[in-house]
Design a protein around this motif. Structure first.
Motif, PDB file in Angstrom:
ATOM      1  N   HIS A 126       0.826  -1.218   0.000  1.00  0.00           N
ATOM      2  CA  HIS A 126       0.000   0.000   0.000  1.00  0.00           C
ATOM      3  C   HIS A 126       0.858   1.265   0.000  1.00  0.00           C
ATOM      4  O   HIS A 126       0.578   2.229   0.710  1.00  0.00           O
ATOM      5  CB  HIS A 126      -0.927   0.025   1.213  1.00  0.00           C
ATOM      6  N   GLY A 127       1.899   1.227  -0.799  1.00  0.00           N
ATOM      7  CA  GLY A 127       2.750   2.403  -0.942  1.00  0.00           C
ATOM      8  C   GLY A 127       3.776   2.584   0.151  1.00  0.00           C
ATOM      9  O   GLY A 127       4.487   3.596   0.175  1.00  0.00           O
ATOM     10  N   LYS A 128       3.879   1.613   1.065  1.00  0.00           N
ATOM     11  CA  LYS A 128       4.844   1.724   2.162  1.00  0.00           C
ATOM     12  C   LYS A 128       5.824   0.563   2.105  1.00  0.00           C
ATOM     13  O   LYS A 128       5.462  -0.574   1.805  1.00  0.00           O
ATOM     14  CB  LYS A 128       4.121   1.713   3.516  1.00  0.00           C
ATOM     15  N   SER A 129       7.073   0.881   2.413  1.00  0.00           N
ATOM     16  CA  SER A 129       8.103  -0.143   2.476  1.00  0.00           C
ATOM     17  C   SER A 129       8.180  -0.724   3.879  1.00  0.00           C
ATOM     18  O   SER A 129       7.555  -0.209   4.814  1.00  0.00           O
ATOM     19  CB  SER A 129       9.462   0.458   2.100  1.00  0.00           C
ATOM     20  N   PHE A 130       8.979  -1.777   4.034  1.00  0.00           N
ATOM     21  CA  PHE A 130       9.198  -2.337   5.370  1.00  0.00           C
ATOM     22  C   PHE A 130       9.790  -1.284   6.300  1.00  0.00           C
ATOM     23  O   PHE A 130       9.402  -1.181   7.466  1.00  0.00           O
ATOM     24  CB  PHE A 130      10.125  -3.558   5.282  1.00  0.00           C
ATOM     25  N   ALA A 131      10.735  -0.500   5.783  1.00  0.00           N
ATOM     26  CA  ALA A 131      11.355   0.546   6.603  1.00  0.00           C
ATOM     27  C   ALA A 131      10.313   1.559   7.067  1.00  0.00           C
ATOM     28  O   ALA A 131      10.351   2.030   8.213  1.00  0.00           O
ATOM     29  CB  ALA A 131      12.465   1.242   5.820  1.00  0.00           C
ATOM     30  N   ASP A 132       9.383   1.903   6.180  1.00  0.00           N
ATOM     31  CA  ASP A 132       8.305   2.826   6.568  1.00  0.00           C
ATOM     32  C   ASP A 132       7.467   2.227   7.692  1.00  0.00           C
ATOM     33  O   ASP A 132       7.124   2.914   8.661  1.00  0.00           O
ATOM     34  CB  ASP A 132       7.393   3.115   5.362  1.00  0.00           C
ATOM     35  N   MET A 133       7.121   0.960   7.541  1.00  0.00           N
ATOM     36  CA  MET A 133       6.306   0.275   8.541  1.00  0.00           C
ATOM     37  C   MET A 133       7.020   0.232   9.891  1.00  0.00           C
ATOM     38  O   MET A 133       6.423   0.465  10.945  1.00  0.00           O
ATOM     39  CB  MET A 133       6.006  -1.160   8.087  1.00  0.00           C
ATOM     40  N   LYS A 134       8.295  -0.088   9.838  1.00  0.00           N
ATOM     41  CA  LYS A 134       9.079  -0.198  11.075  1.00  0.00           C
ATOM     42  C   LYS A 134       9.123   1.142  11.802  1.00  0.00           C
ATOM     43  O   LYS A 134       8.934   1.217  13.031  1.00  0.00           O
ATOM     44  CB  LYS A 134      10.502  -0.665  10.746  1.00  0.00           C
ATOM     45  N   GLN A 135       9.355   2.208  11.042  1.00  0.00           N
ATOM     46  CA  GLN A 135       9.404   3.535  11.637  1.00  0.00           C
ATOM     47  C   GLN A 135       8.037   3.952  12.165  1.00  0.00           C
ATOM     48  O   GLN A 135       7.922   4.530  13.246  1.00  0.00           O
ATOM     49  CB  GLN A 135       9.903   4.546  10.616  1.00  0.00           C
ATOM     50  N   ARG A 136       7.002   3.626  11.415  1.00  0.00           N
ATOM     51  CA  ARG A 136       5.641   3.958  11.834  1.00  0.00           C
ATOM     52  C   ARG A 136       5.288   3.256  13.140  1.00  0.00           C
ATOM     53  O   ARG A 136       4.711   3.847  14.047  1.00  0.00           O
ATOM     54  CB  ARG A 136       4.678   3.555  10.715  1.00  0.00           C
ATOM     55  N   LEU A 137       5.638   1.976  13.228  1.00  0.00           N
ATOM     56  CA  LEU A 137       5.351   1.199  14.435  1.00  0.00           C
ATOM     57  C   LEU A 137       6.050   1.809  15.657  1.00  0.00           C
ATOM     58  O   LEU A 137       5.441   1.969  16.724  1.00  0.00           O
ATOM     59  CB  LEU A 137       5.805  -0.250  14.237  1.00  0.00           C
ATOM     60  N   ALA A 138       7.315   2.166  15.501  1.00  0.00           N
ATOM     61  CA  ALA A 138       8.067   2.741  16.613  1.00  0.00           C
ATOM     62  C   ALA A 138       7.476   4.082  17.046  1.00  0.00           C
ATOM     63  O   ALA A 138       7.348   4.366  18.243  1.00  0.00           O
ATOM     64  CB  ALA A 138       9.535   2.915  16.215  1.00  0.00           C
ATOM     65  N   SER A 139       7.083   4.904  16.091  1.00  0.00           N
ATOM     66  CA  SER A 139       6.532   6.220  16.409  1.00  0.00           C
ATOM     67  C   SER A 139       5.166   6.112  17.079  1.00  0.00           C
ATOM     68  O   SER A 139       4.868   6.830  18.039  1.00  0.00           O
ATOM     69  CB  SER A 139       6.420   7.074  15.141  1.00  0.00           C
ATOM     70  N   TYR A 140       4.316   5.226  16.585  1.00  0.00           N
ATOM     71  CA  TYR A 140       2.994   5.057  17.179  1.00  0.00           C
ATOM     72  C   TYR A 140       3.091   4.444  18.574  1.00  0.00           C
ATOM     73  O   TYR A 140       2.319   4.787  19.475  1.00  0.00           O
ATOM     74  CB  TYR A 140       2.116   4.189  16.282  1.00  0.00           C
ATOM     75  N   LYS A 141       4.015   3.506  18.742  1.00  0.00           N
ATOM     76  CA  LYS A 141       4.228   2.921  20.074  1.00  0.00           C
ATOM     77  C   LYS A 141       4.682   3.992  21.053  1.00  0.00           C
ATOM     78  O   LYS A 141       4.207   4.063  22.196  1.00  0.00           O
ATOM     79  CB  LYS A 141       5.256   1.800  19.986  1.00  0.00           C
ATOM     80  N   SER A 142       5.591   4.864  20.616  1.00  0.00           N
ATOM     81  CA  SER A 142       6.063   5.958  21.465  1.00  0.00           C
ATOM     82  C   SER A 142       4.929   6.933  21.786  1.00  0.00           C
ATOM     83  O   SER A 142       4.795   7.396  22.926  1.00  0.00           O
ATOM     84  CB  SER A 142       7.212   6.698  20.761  1.00  0.00           C
ATOM     85  N   THR A 143       4.093   7.234  20.794  1.00  0.00           N
ATOM     86  CA  THR A 143       2.951   8.132  21.012  1.00  0.00           C
ATOM     87  C   THR A 143       1.998   7.549  22.043  1.00  0.00           C
ATOM     88  O   THR A 143       1.500   8.262  22.938  1.00  0.00           O
ATOM     89  CB  THR A 143       2.201   8.377  19.696  1.00  0.00           C
ATOM     90  N   LEU A 144       1.725   6.258  21.939  1.00  0.00           N
ATOM     91  CA  LEU A 144       0.844   5.592  22.905  1.00  0.00           C
ATOM     92  C   LEU A 144       1.441   5.644  24.307  1.00  0.00           C
ATOM     93  O   LEU A 144       0.736   5.946  25.284  1.00  0.00           O
ATOM     94  CB  LEU A 144       0.614   4.138  22.483  1.00  0.00           C
ATOM     95  N   SER A 145       2.726   5.369  24.426  1.00  0.00           N
ATOM     96  CA  SER A 145       3.389   5.396  25.734  1.00  0.00           C
ATOM     97  C   SER A 145       3.313   6.786  26.358  1.00  0.00           C
ATOM     98  O   SER A 145       3.074   6.935  27.562  1.00  0.00           O
ATOM     99  CB  SER A 145       4.853   4.968  25.592  1.00  0.00           C
ATOM    100  N   ILE A 146       3.514   7.816  25.538  1.00  0.00           N
ATOM    101  CA  ILE A 146       3.464   9.191  26.026  1.00  0.00           C
ATOM    102  C   ILE A 146       2.052   9.552  26.467  1.00  0.00           C
ATOM    103  O   ILE A 146       1.854  10.155  27.533  1.00  0.00           O
ATOM    104  CB  ILE A 146       3.956  10.157  24.930  1.00  0.00           C
ATOM    105  N   ALA A 147       1.053   9.181  25.666  1.00  0.00           N
ATOM    106  CA  ALA A 147      -0.338   9.486  26.021  1.00  0.00           C
ATOM    107  C   ALA A 147      -0.727   8.784  27.310  1.00  0.00           C
ATOM    108  O   ALA A 147      -1.419   9.363  28.170  1.00  0.00           O
ATOM    109  CB  ALA A 147      -1.267   9.065  24.884  1.00  0.00           C
TER     110      ALA A 147
END
Length: 313
Positions: A112-133
């Motif tokens: 869907h237009g995203k590479s594995f690297a994009d997915m990996k970065q997205r996962l890390a950022s969303y996990k960090s956002t959840l932890s902060i919230a």
């Protein structure tokens, strides 16, 4: 559970997101790969599952799901990212039993237009956002330390920069993508911007929360002086004092003290058993669960405590 979406309860979403992250972790771990990219994804999934499990337990214990609604958006982002990564992985493994080939294909795959690297970065950022919230919710219910607030602000800043970089990358990709992918990429951009809004809310909490120190159950001996507080008019923390005892002819003082008041208290003591817990308390903001040192001095080192012991918890 496959139909869990925005209308689901926050507890149901937490359970579903946990199950998906655990399933993906188990699938990735089955490769037994030592590639850096794979190990980084495993670490992110382990951390994510831990946070989601804590969220689930806390929601269940509190009985107040509305309080945790700020977690909905980052949990939804984590869930959808794990689902996409699982779909990518399934596509790489369904026609082969060659583990090394599957891993290699997964790392090279576009989804869907995203590479594995994009997915990996997205996962890390969303996990960090959840932890902060999650931390921003808890910090309002528990005594915040200067260290915890500083750490939160640092995490917010770093995660915000990562998300902004990803938004910029997705926005650029939309213009060059095939029409069939543009809606999907716009949805990705909306999710990223939603995570940034979550961070803005957490930033507001971090900026308006004052660290606290609780000083309690101390005893000022006969003829002694015990002074708790600060000599800074605009103190950066809130001081709570309770359960302290002053014996015969002893003096206890707590709060903001002027230089004149301090000098008067010191002159009146006539004894060395004076506890002056002043700027030392600000250092104690970083160690809220330990006792104050027996030798405590003010910023100007007016006096050294000899016998008294200030307890902070």
């Amino acid at each position: 559970m496959a139909g869990v979406g925005e209308a689901a309860s926050i507890l149901t979403l937490a359970i579903f997101a946990f199950d998906i992250s655990k399933k993906l972790y188990e699938a990735v771990s089955s490769f037994e790969s030592r590639r850096t990219d794979i190990l980084e994804v495993q670490n992110s999934l382990t951390s994510l599952a831990s946070v989601l499990d804590l969220v689930r337990q806390q929601i269940q214990d509190s009985g107040d799901e509305r309080k945790y609604e700020p977690l909905r958006q980052p949990m939804q982002c984590c869930k959808s990212t794990c689902e996409d990564m699982q779909n990518m992985l399934d596509a790489c493994t369904q026609h082969t039993n060659d583990v090394h080939a599957s891993v290699r294909d997964w790392l090279k795959m576009q989804f869907h237009g995203k590479s594995f690297a994009d997915m990996k970065q997205r996962l890390a950022s969303y996990k960090s956002t959840l932890s902060i919230a999650f931390a921003s919710i808890n910090i309002q219910d528990h005594r915040a330390t200067q260290e915890s607030l500083t750490e939160m602000k640092g995490l917010i800043k770093g995660t915000k920069e990562d998300l902004n970089d990803q938004v910029e990358k997705v926005e650029e990709a939309i213009h060059d993508a095939a029409e069939s992918l543009q809606d999907r990429l716009r949805a990705d951009s909306a999710q990223l911007k939603g995570a940034l809004q979550t961070l803005a809310q957490a930033q507001q909490v971090a900026s308006t929360t004052r660290p606290q120190i609780v000083v309690k159950q101390n005893r000022a001996g006969k003829d002694s002086r015990a002074i708790f507080g600060t000599d800074v008019l605009q103190s950066p923390f809130d001081l709570r004092v309770s359960g302290n005892v002053a014996e015969e002819r002893a003096t206890m003082a707590a709060g903001v003290h002027s230089s004149e008041s301090l000098q008067a208290l010191l002159r009146a003591s006539g004894k060395p058993e004076v506890v002056l817990v002043m700027q030392t308390l600000q250092g104690q903001l970083r160690r809220p669960d330990t006792d104050m040192p027996q030798d405590g001095t003010s910023r100007s080192e007016l006096i050294t405590a000899k016998e008294q012991h200030a307890r902070t918890i």
